[in-house]
Enzyme design. Structure first.
Site, PDB file in Angstrom:
ATOM      1  N   HIS A 167       0.867  -1.332   0.073  1.00 10.49           N
ATOM      2  CA  HIS A 167      -0.207   0.071   0.117  1.00 10.49           C
ATOM      3  C   HIS A 167       0.820   1.354  -0.057  1.00 10.49           C
ATOM      4  O   HIS A 167       0.334   2.447  -0.176  1.00 10.49           O
ATOM      5  CB  HIS A 167      -1.064  -0.027   1.249  1.00 10.49           C
ATOM      6  CG  HIS A 167      -0.284   0.537   2.518  1.00 10.49           C
ATOM      7  ND1 HIS A 167      -0.260  -0.776   3.426  1.00 10.49           N
ATOM      8  CD2 HIS A 167      -0.014   1.405   3.148  1.00 10.49           C
ATOM      9  CE1 HIS A 167       0.395  -0.114   4.505  1.00 10.49           C
ATOM     10  NE2 HIS A 167       0.358   1.109   4.367  1.00 10.49           N
ATOM     11  N   ASP A 197       0.098  -7.492   1.467  1.00 13.84           N
ATOM     12  CA  ASP A 197       0.585  -6.235   1.499  1.00 13.84           C
ATOM     13  C   ASP A 197       1.961  -6.189   1.705  1.00 13.84           C
ATOM     14  O   ASP A 197       2.444  -5.327   2.274  1.00 13.84           O
ATOM     15  CB  ASP A 197      -0.074  -5.718   2.868  1.00 13.84           C
ATOM     16  CG  ASP A 197      -0.002  -3.960   2.677  1.00 13.84           C
ATOM     17  OD1 ASP A 197       0.016  -3.554   1.960  1.00 13.84           O
ATOM     18  OD2 ASP A 197       0.118  -3.452   4.059  1.00 13.84           O
ATOM     19  N   SER A 274       4.703   2.753   8.043  1.00 17.50           N
ATOM     20  CA  SER A 274       4.259   1.228   7.232  1.00 17.50           C
ATOM     21  C   SER A 274       5.466   0.878   6.339  1.00 17.50           C
ATOM     22  O   SER A 274       6.204   1.528   5.653  1.00 17.50           O
ATOM     23  CB  SER A 274       2.894   1.732   6.326  1.00 17.50           C
ATOM     24  OG  SER A 274       1.972   1.784   6.946  1.00 17.50           O
TER      25      SER A 274
END
Length: 430
Positions: A167, A197, A274
């Site tokens: 992402h 992911d 992230s």
């Protein structure tokens, strides 16, 4: 001073101390610096009241060591830095093993702008394919869309490989990374996988000064100390380090309709973290930070609930991405829940036998999917896959990831009071 006067003075001093402490605590809710100053003032007041006038009349430097600490006094009221102060700890050494391997990942996307001429033509039905270059001046430019983190884990054939979240680079027209040195360079997307992911980037290996190594996430235990490294809120705060503990080594979550097994930690993870590493005390990457829970379903604010993809699953996925550029994932076509994550109330509601302590409860069977064709039903409990005990989703995933589409997997299933065997021909994920 009489005994009565001494009691009155101590009572007054204690009252002042309590008041100062309360002010410090209240101020702490507004700002830590104010809180520290308030508590420090309280401690000074306490020291003065107990030391009496001797603290101000000392004519030589001395140290009086008791059972709970020491008191140092000076003729001029000056002090100095103690050079023997410890400047590092266990997690400092761990951080140094990854600090130059962590990067900021920049996602650039195209944005378009049009002149008033093109807007005028579009009003009358003419598209951007008008052959008059002067009448249409639509332009596209690269704009920084989002920022995340990543970690360099190996080099090969002149390339340095970086793992990050899918992402973080999703929809990017161009990807760049900012190295620990502050230098910004171009990166290439090697492969990406939305289900897990995860994504892999590559850079020229001449820029790599350090690589991080992966640890065994299956050895993690609740209560273990970890640090999260990354760029929360963007590269302005690159190389930010936060510390926490592992709340759960294996928590099952649903992300984008897919089940994921993640590490739950209370290390602060914010937007921009992230793709960055979750690191153990040995300086090994044991997870890739992916998401956090910021609010409950009722809207209540939630703190200290961050999640990372376990390193064992990360390694399996990124090796396939480097080799093939994508993941062709065999699947059963079921949604499951680990029994040891369900409390007794839910087990009773779902009709699960109280004697069953371990296994995967089948909450949903995809109609027309592989498991459905093999005869699996909602309410079954998967105990083993190919003879291996499966107590969590991660274990089942790892077994499936080592199979190919079309392979057959033997499942030992508890259905009611019976234990049966179901053979499933794996199908490709959609």
């Amino acid at each position: 001073m009489t005994e009565e006067q001494r009691k009155q003075k101590n009572k007054k001093d204690n009252g002042l101390l309590a008041k100062a402490a309360i002010i410090g605590v209240v101020a702490g809710l507004l700002g830590g610096g104010v809180s520290y100053a308030g508590l420090n003032a309280a401690n000074v007041a306490n020291n003065n009241s107990s030391a009496g006038s001797s603290a101000t009349t000392s004519s030589s430097t001395s140290s009086n060591t008791g059972e709970t600490g020491s008191v140092t006094s000076s003729s001029k009221g000056t002090t100095s830095v103690n050079k023997s102060t410890t400047s590092s700890g266990t997690m400092t050494a761990a951080y140094k093993k990854v600090q130059n391997a962590v990067v900021s990942v920049l996602n650039y996307k195209y944005t378009s702008s049009s002149s008033s001429n093109s807007d005028l033509y579009s009003m009358f039905g003419y598209g951007d394919d008008s052959d008059s270059s002067s009448s249409s001046s639509s332009k596209k430019s690269l704009t920084l869309y989002s920022e995340g983190s990543g970690v360099i884990y190996t080099t090969a054939s002149g390339k340095g490989y970086i793992v990050t979240n899918n992402h973080v680079i999703s929809g990017a027209a161009k990807v760049k990374v900012i190295l620990a040195s502050g230098k910004t360079i171009a990166a290439t997307v090697v492969g990406k996988d939305a289900t897990s992911d995860l994504a892999v980037l590559s850079i020229d290996s001449k820029y790599v000064t350090q690589t991080a190594s992966f640890g065994d996430s299956s050895a993690l235990q609740s209560g273990q100390t970890v640090i999260a490294v990354g760029s929360p809120e963007g590269s302005e705060y690159a190389s930010t380090v936060t510390q926490g503990i592992v709340s759960s080594p294996s928590r099952t979550l649903t992300y984008n309709g897919n089940q994921m097994t993640v590490i739950q930690t209370d290390a602060a993870i914010n937007s921009g973290n992230s793709g960055g590493p979750l690191v153990n005390s040995d300086g090994q990457v044991i997870g890739i930070n992916s998401m956090k829970l910021s609010s409950s379903t009722s809207g209540d604010s939630v703190e200290g609930m961050g999640f990372a993809i376990p390193s064992n699953e990360v390694v399996t996925i990124i090796n396939q991405l480097v080799k093939n550029g994508k993941i062709t994932r065999p699947q059963l076509g079921v949604m499951v829940a680990a029994l040891d994550e369900l409390n007794s109330y839910y087990k009773k509601q779902m009709g699960i036998s109280s004697s069953l302590k371990k296994g995967l409860y089948v909450a949903k069977v995809t109609k027309g999917g592989a498991a459905d064709k093999a005869g699996m039903k909602k309410g079954d409990v998967i105990l083993k896959a190919d003879g291996k005990t499966v107590n969590d989703v991660a274990t089942l995933h790892n077994i499936l990831y080592n199979r190919k589409v079309g392979d057959k997997v033997s499942l030992t299933v508890q259905r009611g009071s019976k234990t049966i065997t179901i053979t499933v021909a794996l199908e490709a994920s959609k």
